[in-house]
Design a protein around this motif. Structure first.
Motif: not given
Length: 593
Positions: A246-259
């Motif tokens: 879950p931590q990695a999935v949340a980090a990827r979602e945040r990365w997509q938003e920030r990207q």
């Protein structure tokens, strides 16, 4: 004492020859033996050696200072009309006399060979001059040797309207202004009007170029760093918790938003840069070269321009000071052969200070233990021998050690423990200013140890005994009595260490110094100090200019200017340490009673 006894002393023979001759009643004085007995030959020998060494040092420094100071002085542009009909424009770099070989003479045209033969018969040698012709994209060369027998009679002059253009790429350009273009349309055609228009518009072009440079380097650079930080957070979460956690999935979602946000911001900055480039591209100047070719140069590519043959004393001084300021405050350009050396100045000073901070505690602590605590024996003698031997080890060996130990061992371990997300790209596992400073600290450690030991030994034992008599412990005596009195000597060792470390080049080639470092070790991005970054160094810059430059003749003045600057920086650092040492000495002498 009576007169008779005084006369006997004055007449006392002073050599074997005088003794033998005194018996026969004849007094002969051996003058050579007398001079030798008073040390006169040794006095003249040592004094002469000192005078010779001083003359060599002063001569070397004077030559470097002269060549470094005149390197930025603007010279006139000469026009040479050759016997084969060609015309050259350029600046005279230097001149020398030589004897052309037979094969050279036989390959010359008949009229040129006759002139060369007459010059050789008259003087025995021929003068030739190295002309900086520039216009590399048209001629394929920066410099050209021209002998006197190639120049037509009366074929040398100084054209009034030849402009010297110092460009951001391709080196200098020499040409007569033919037109000034705004959006491709000619607005001026005579040289005087073109030059006036150029002087009016060029400052605005420089301002736009600097703004574009700032947006590309700093604004887009910050966006790129933020994108990289977000990517590393995702990578760290995947390594720590697993790719499907879950931590990695949340980090990827945040990365997509920030990207998406960062890409939109980068696109906006890129659009602004394109608009500024279009505005900058509106202005250009058209010039005619000595061989009749025409070239159009954008004002954004021009650093500085001036009519060399129309400059008075004030104009030449202005160009001279502008070049010096550019040398001290700007970045290198044209393969380091032009521009400034500010990153190298910054890297040299910062590395020297870090080296001093690294070598001072270890050197002083080691010397205190050897002098105050260690008992004489085989181990202590072996350590002292090792320290003295380390002072004679070639500096490149320390560079190899620094590369193997600091970079590949310590740095790789740090990367695996704290920067695993960046792997396989190394962070501390490659050369950087931190490892370069520690390597030079090891290089200069014997100097500090030996100087500190001598300073500690110079403190009288009576001071130690008086401190012990007052009830002080050994450490209290060392800290409050011995170290303050030895501090001037310790600082002397630091001065010697800084002087040697600041000029070392060989170790730095392996542990961090590079030809060009666009990012300084200190900037406005957190954590503000980046010890893992590579850096530029004045000593390495001199090596690169002297032996690695593609345009060696253009880099030659920069070699002397950079060498003079390095000498001045080392002198300034040493003088600062000497002033601190003098203040400490005055304070300690004033506190004695």
């Amino acid at each position: 004492m009576s007169g008779d006894s005084r006369g006997q002393i004055e007449n006392f023979p002073t050599s074997d020859r005088e003794v033998s001759t005194a018996r026969s009643g004849v007094r002969v004085r051996n003058l050579a033996w007398t001079l030798a007995s008073y040390g006169e030959p040794i006095l003249w020998l040592t004094g002469g050696a000192l005078a010779m060494a001083t003359a060599m040092i002063v001569g070397l420094l004077g030559y470097i200072a002269y060549q470094g100071v005149v390197a930025f002085w603007p010279s006139r542009v000469v026009e040479l009309r050759l016997l084969d009909g060609r015309v050259l424009w350029g600046e005279i770099a230097r001149a020398e006399r030589y004897v052309p070989g037979r094969d050279v003479l036989e390959g010359l045209p008949e009229n040129v060979r006759e002139k060369a033969t007459k010059l050789l018969e008259r003087a025995g040698t021929v003068r030739r001059r190295l002309i900086r012709v520039g216009n590399f994209e048209l001629t394929g060369e920066h410099f050209r040797w021209v002998s006197d027998f190639e120049v037509d009679e009366g074929g040398q002059s100084h054209p009034q309207w030849v402009l010297v253009l110092e460009r951001r790429a391709w080196g200098r350009f020499y040409g007569v202004p033919k037109a000034f273009l705004i959006e491709g349309q000619q607005v001026a055609e005579d040289p005087e009007t073109i030059w006036a228009q150029f002087c009016r518009v060029h400052p605005e072009a420089v301002r736009l170029w600097k703004k574009i440079r700032s947006l590309e380097r700093y604004t887009l650079g910050r966006i790129s760093h933020r994108m990289e930080d977000e990517r590393l957070r995702v990578r760290t979460a995947e390594l720590r918790y697993g790719p499907d956690s879950p931590q990695a999935v949340a980090a990827r979602e945040r990365w997509q938003e920030r990207q998406a946000v960062l890409e939109e911001e980068a696109a906006r900055v890129t659009q602004q840069i394109q608009e500024l480039q279009a505005q900058l591209g509106r202005w250009a100047i058209q010039l005619r070269t000595s061989d009749g070719q025409e070239a159009t140069i954008s004002l954004g590519d021009i650093v500085r321009a001036y009519p060399a043959n129309q400059l008075g004393w004030r104009g030449r001084v202005g160009i001279y000071l502008a070049r010096i300021w550019e040398f001290l405050s700007d970045e290198p350009r044209e393969a380091n052969s032009e521009g400034g050396v500010f990153p190298a100045i910054f890297g040299t000073v910062l590395m020297t200070l870090l080296m001093a901070l690294g070598v001072a505690p270890f050197g002083v602590i080691a010397a205190i233990y050897l002098r105050e605590y260690a008992r004489g024996g085989l181990v202590v003698s072996a350590v002292r021998i090792a320290v003295n031997n380390l002072a004679g080890v070639p500096s490149i060996v320390f560079g190899v050690f620094g590369l193997g130990f600091f970079c590949y061992t310590v740095g790789t371990t740090i990367d695996q423990l704290f920067f695993a997300a960046r792997l396989p790209s190394p962070t501390y596992g490659s050369g950087g200013i931190l490892w370069a400073s520690l390597t030079l600290a090891l290089l200069t450690l014997p100097v500090v140890i030996v100087a500190t030991e001598e300073a500690l030994a110079a403190v009288p034992n009576s001071m130690r005994e008086g401190s012990y008599a007052c009830g002080a412990t050994k450490w209290q005596t060392i800290r409050r009595v011995v170290l303050p009195r030895a501090m001037p000597g310790i600082l002397t060792g630091m001065i010697l260490a800084m002087a040697r470390g600041a000029g070392e080049v060989a170790p730095l080639m392996l542990v961090g110094a590079v030809k060009l470092a666009p990012e300084l070790p200190i900037d406005g991005e957190f954590p503000f100090f980046h010890p893992e970054r590579s850096f530029m160094h004045l000593g390495f810059h001199i090596y690169d200019l002297g032996f690695q430059s593609q345009n060696a003749e253009a880099a030659r003045p920069m070699v002397f200017a950079t060498a003079l600057l390095l000498i001045l920086i080392v002198f300034a650092l040493n003088m600062s340490a000497i002033l601190i040492r003098s203040r400490l000495r005055r304070r300690l002498l004033g506190s004695q009673f």
